[in-house]
Enzyme design. Structure first.
Site, short mmCIF file in Angstrom:
data_model
loop_
_atom_site.label_atom_id
_atom_site.label_comp_id
_atom_site.label_asym_id
_atom_site.label_seq_id
_atom_site.Cartn_x
_atom_site.Cartn_y
_atom_site.Cartn_z
N TYR A 1 49.79 49.22 41.82
CA TYR A 1 50.36 48.22 42.70
C TYR A 1 51.78 48.61 43.13
CZ TYR A 1 46.51 45.54 40.75
OH TYR A 1 45.30 45.14 40.34
N HIS A 2 52.29 47.90 44.05
CA HIS A 2 53.67 48.07 44.46
C HIS A 2 54.47 46.97 43.79
CE1 HIS A 2 52.99 51.03 47.66
NE2 HIS A 2 51.84 50.43 47.81
N PRO A 3 55.61 47.30 43.18
CA PRO A 3 56.42 46.24 42.56
C PRO A 3 56.79 45.19 43.61
CG PRO A 3 57.25 48.41 42.00
CD PRO A 3 56.22 48.61 43.05
N VAL A 4 56.67 43.94 43.23
CA VAL A 4 56.94 42.86 44.17
C VAL A 4 57.86 41.83 43.54
CG1 VAL A 4 54.67 43.13 45.27
CG2 VAL A 4 54.96 41.41 43.49
N ASN B 1 48.29 49.28 49.66
CA ASN B 1 49.59 49.68 50.17
C ASN B 1 49.76 49.34 51.64
OD1 ASN B 1 47.91 51.60 51.28
ND2 ASN B 1 49.20 53.33 50.75
#
Length: 178
Positions: free
Chosen positions: A49-52, A92
């Site tokens: 995942y992408h850090p959010v 992404n």
């Protein structure tokens, strides 16, 4: 990475954290040497995942960026990644879209100049006056100006922000910030 992991573990082992610390799971208690820690990191570290959620986007006092992805209080800096999203998305694609949208917005605000002035402060309140100018991709110049009132919590963090902002189309010869 092993050095920062060791420092984090040493901090977590301090007596002040005892009431909050549970049993150690990863790395387990058997990871006691630098070599074992390095092996653990190599075996267990992955990207997912992408850090959010680390750069709130809003107009409230806790926001890091505004709706044009500009970092509050730092002229010329924008955040164009997943950190502005509130939840994790298993793709992404949203991050790519955020980057593209940010590029589009930057192209719309060419030659951006910002000026802020402290009006006054008392106790936990500060008032500032600001203005900025830019031109869009079509060459139209704009001036935005207004006032902000900031209220700070006892820990020094901003807890409320009120802003009054006006946008005005101007001719290039009417620019005041160069």
């Amino acid at each position: 990475m092993p050095a920062s992991s060791s420092v984090a573990a040493a901090i977590a082992e301090q007596p002040a954290f005892s009431p909050y610390r549970g049993e150690r799971h990863l790395p387990g208690p058997d990871v006691t040497t630098p070599e074992a820690l390095e092996n653990f990191i190599r075996d267990y570290t992955m990207t997912i995942y992408h850090p959010v959620g680390t750069c709130k986007m809003s107009h409230d006092a806790l926001a890091v960026v505004d709706d044009a992805l500009r970092v509050r209080g730092i002229a010329g800096l924008r955040v164009a990644d997943a950190s502005i999203m509130a939840i994790i998305i298993n793709s992404n694609v949203p991050t790519i879209v955020i980057g593209g949208k940010c590029a589009d917005m930057q192209l719309q605000e060419v030659d951006y100049k910002l000026k802020k002035e402290l009006w006054g402060f008392r106790e936990n309140h500060m008032a500032v006056r600001f203005e900025y100018e830019y031109h869009d991709a079509a060459g139209q110049w704009w001036r935005a100006y207004g006032n902000e009132l900031w209220e700070f919590a006892p820990n020094g963090l901003m807890q409320r922000r009120f802003a009054s902002i006006n946008d005005l189309a101007i001719r290039e010869d009417e620019r005041q910030l160069r």
